[in-house]
Design a protein around this motif. Sequence first.
Motif, PDB file in Angstrom:
ATOM      1  N   UNK A 254      44.136  37.735  30.374  1.00  0.00           N
ATOM      2  CA  UNK A 254      43.874  37.017  31.325  1.00  0.00           C
ATOM      3  C   UNK A 254      43.788  38.367  32.515  1.00  0.00           C
ATOM      4  N   UNK A 255      44.246  37.830  33.802  1.00  0.00           N
ATOM      5  CA  UNK A 255      44.129  38.859  34.713  1.00  0.00           C
ATOM      6  C   UNK A 255      45.374  39.202  35.495  1.00  0.00           C
ATOM      7  N   UNK A 256      45.770  40.488  35.384  1.00  0.00           N
ATOM      8  CA  UNK A 256      46.483  41.104  36.106  1.00  0.00           C
ATOM      9  C   UNK A 256      46.374  41.378  37.710  1.00  0.00           C
ATOM     10  N   UNK A 257      47.420  41.229  38.412  1.00  0.00           N
ATOM     11  CA  UNK A 257      47.167  41.340  39.923  1.00  0.00           C
ATOM     12  C   UNK A 257      48.164  42.327  40.669  1.00  0.00           C
ATOM     13  N   UNK A 258      47.627  42.890  41.857  1.00  0.00           N
ATOM     14  CA  UNK A 258      48.171  43.651  42.613  1.00  0.00           C
ATOM     15  C   UNK A 258      49.428  43.233  43.084  1.00  0.00           C
ATOM     16  N   UNK A 259      50.664  43.959  42.884  1.00  0.00           N
ATOM     17  CA  UNK A 259      51.927  43.445  43.508  1.00  0.00           C
ATOM     18  C   UNK A 259      51.877  43.661  45.130  1.00  0.00           C
ATOM     19  N   UNK A 260      50.859  44.358  45.630  1.00  0.00           N
ATOM     20  CA  UNK A 260      50.625  44.654  47.127  1.00  0.00           C
ATOM     21  C   UNK A 260      49.815  43.333  47.612  1.00  0.00           C
ATOM     22  N   UNK A 261      48.940  42.780  46.808  1.00  0.00           N
ATOM     23  CA  UNK A 261      48.245  41.486  47.198  1.00  0.00           C
ATOM     24  C   UNK A 261      47.485  41.061  45.997  1.00  0.00           C
ATOM     25  N   UNK A 262      48.115  39.878  45.486  1.00  0.00           N
ATOM     26  CA  UNK A 262      47.729  39.290  44.402  1.00  0.00           C
ATOM     27  C   UNK A 262      45.976  39.064  44.160  1.00  0.00           C
ATOM     28  N   UNK A 263      45.395  39.142  45.284  1.00  0.00           N
ATOM     29  CA  UNK A 263      43.903  38.933  45.348  1.00  0.00           C
ATOM     30  C   UNK A 263      43.126  39.872  44.897  1.00  0.00           C
ATOM     31  N   UNK A 264      43.911  41.128  44.784  1.00  0.00           N
ATOM     32  CA  UNK A 264      43.379  42.536  44.476  1.00  0.00           C
ATOM     33  C   UNK A 264      43.636  42.834  43.345  1.00  0.00           C
ATOM     34  N   UNK A 265      42.742  43.657  42.722  1.00  0.00           N
ATOM     35  CA  UNK A 265      42.890  44.306  41.315  1.00  0.00           C
ATOM     36  C   UNK A 265      44.229  45.149  41.306  1.00  0.00           C
ATOM     37  N   UNK A 266      44.659  45.568  40.101  1.00  0.00           N
ATOM     38  CA  UNK A 266      45.409  46.398  39.811  1.00  0.00           C
ATOM     39  C   UNK A 266      44.941  47.873  39.684  1.00  0.00           C
ATOM     40  N   UNK A 267      43.627  47.702  39.330  1.00  0.00           N
ATOM     41  CA  UNK A 267      42.981  49.039  38.655  1.00  0.00           C
ATOM     42  C   UNK A 267      43.282  49.146  37.284  1.00  0.00           C
ATOM     43  N   UNK A 268      42.395  49.849  36.318  1.00  0.00           N
ATOM     44  CA  UNK A 268      42.635  50.070  34.984  1.00  0.00           C
ATOM     45  C   UNK A 268      42.074  51.106  34.488  1.00  0.00           C
ATOM     46  N   UNK A 269      42.404  51.367  33.090  1.00  0.00           N
ATOM     47  CA  UNK A 269      42.780  50.268  32.213  1.00  0.00           C
ATOM     48  C   UNK A 269      44.264  50.310  32.232  1.00  0.00           C
ATOM     49  N   UNK A 270      44.811  51.029  32.851  1.00  0.00           N
ATOM     50  CA  UNK A 270      46.537  51.178  32.710  1.00  0.00           C
ATOM     51  C   UNK A 270      46.873  49.948  33.743  1.00  0.00           C
ATOM     52  N   UNK A 271      46.444  48.806  33.632  1.00  0.00           N
ATOM     53  CA  UNK A 271      46.310  47.778  34.599  1.00  0.00           C
ATOM     54  C   UNK A 271      48.025  47.525  34.584  1.00  0.00           C
ATOM     55  N   UNK A 272      48.463  46.785  33.664  1.00  0.00           N
ATOM     56  CA  UNK A 272      50.100  46.337  33.655  1.00  0.00           C
ATOM     57  C   UNK A 272      50.990  47.413  33.830  1.00  0.00           C
ATOM     58  N   UNK A 273      50.462  48.718  33.373  1.00  0.00           N
ATOM     59  CA  UNK A 273      51.510  49.803  33.920  1.00  0.00           C
ATOM     60  C   UNK A 273      51.678  49.877  35.475  1.00  0.00           C
ATOM     61  N   UNK A 274      50.502  49.837  35.894  1.00  0.00           N
ATOM     62  CA  UNK A 274      50.427  49.917  37.348  1.00  0.00           C
ATOM     63  C   UNK A 274      50.980  48.895  38.137  1.00  0.00           C
TER      64      UNK A 274
END
Length: 467
Positions: free
Chosen positions: A142-162
């Motif tokens: 599914x979709x990983x979300x930014x802890x700074x703003x859940x409407x925004x991306x984490x970036x990737x591909x190390x999305x969960x690590x970020x």
Amino acid sequence: MADEDLAWRSATQLITGYARGDFSPTEVHRAVRAVVERREPVLNALAQDSAETSERQAAASTERWVRSAPIGPLDGVPITVKENVARRGIPLRAGNAGSPAVLPTRDAPITERVLGAGAVVLGSTVMPDWGMLSSGVSSLHGISRSPLDPTLTTGGSSSGAGAAAAGGYGPLHVGTDIGGSIRLPGTWLGLATLKPSDGRVPLDTPYLGRVAGPLARSVEDIALLMRVIAQPDPRDWASLPATEIDWEETSFEPRGLRVGLLLDAGCGLPVDPEVRRTVEAAATVFSEAGAEVVPLEPWMSPELLDALDTFWRVRSYADLVALDPQAQARVLPFIVRWVTAARDVSGLRLMECYTAINTIRARTVAATQPYDLVLSPVAPMAAFPAEWPMPWGETDQGMAHIGFTAPYNLSGQPAATVNAGFTTDGRTVGVQLIGRRFDDAGVLRAARWYEAHRPAAVRVDWRAHDR
């Protein structure tokens, strides 16, 4: 009730606290688990949650600290590893619902190193399909979300690590990077990161341009983790030989250094003016400290970036056609469209792409060699909506966002990120610091110096976003 303050301590602070008896690895683990359980339903950072195993590891570490007998520099420190870094008995799926699960019978070199140093492995972090997206969108997770703003991306591909690093899931996290996959979460989550030199951190399955490296909330913690994972291993044919590197060395003097400033990648999307101004401001910090900052002309071209994109499409198309039709249907539709665009690429064109990759490598080394350090944006833009697979959404613009990052994967040069500012709407913007080949420690010293000397207003308070 867990003291969640412990979850936000740095790795070096945890080690100091353990040694003084201020708190134990078990207490820290309990605090981190409280954050994970509360935030994970939104952030979606973990592909595999090792709650029971990590609890046992923390208890064993606590017992060792009671005896003043830690087994390594990470004893009791919580850590995560990306899901494509093998952990014995934990299925590898590469973020892809169509890929069959591979069950590793042994740990990857990175996993062996961190466990041998006493780290507490919280789990494996998610990634998008085959690691070929710069977002947290995955057909499997599914979709990983930014802890700074859940409407925004984490970036990737190390999305969960970020997401884990910015979300308070302990201080240390390992990602992988083939074109920007560690550094892009760095800029879009305000993190400190390092893409090490090619071969500095051994991999189970080395591949052209791919490396593994740390994501954390401070450069100091990056250096601590590199001390453990930057050791050769015979399983990686590209692994660098053992070298004495003082990762804790902090001395750095900008005065007299020649610093290149690259503000135009020569390819891909234009740089957002706010991103450009942020990187220029970071360069000013170096120039005011006595460095000679020299504008650097681009050496990449749209044709070279397109060739790299085509090469990767063909590689992933081969992965797609190896699946049965039912499995292919489970792959993220964006990825299916991206790879099938390459189904008619000829062998001649593929060899032209490979030649272009070597051209990128040669040009990158030649262009950056005259400089002690190079500064640039990480990406042309700030964070985008979490639901988008790429910075432009669902359309196909190739790899138009990695002109600043991918060249150093191919040249093998170390590249770090540190947050350098914010857009007017509060999104983080990192600066990329690039060094000569194999000078990982020098890059980290420069990054640590900038981290300490940047304006206080550009520092990220990750915990404030959890209140």
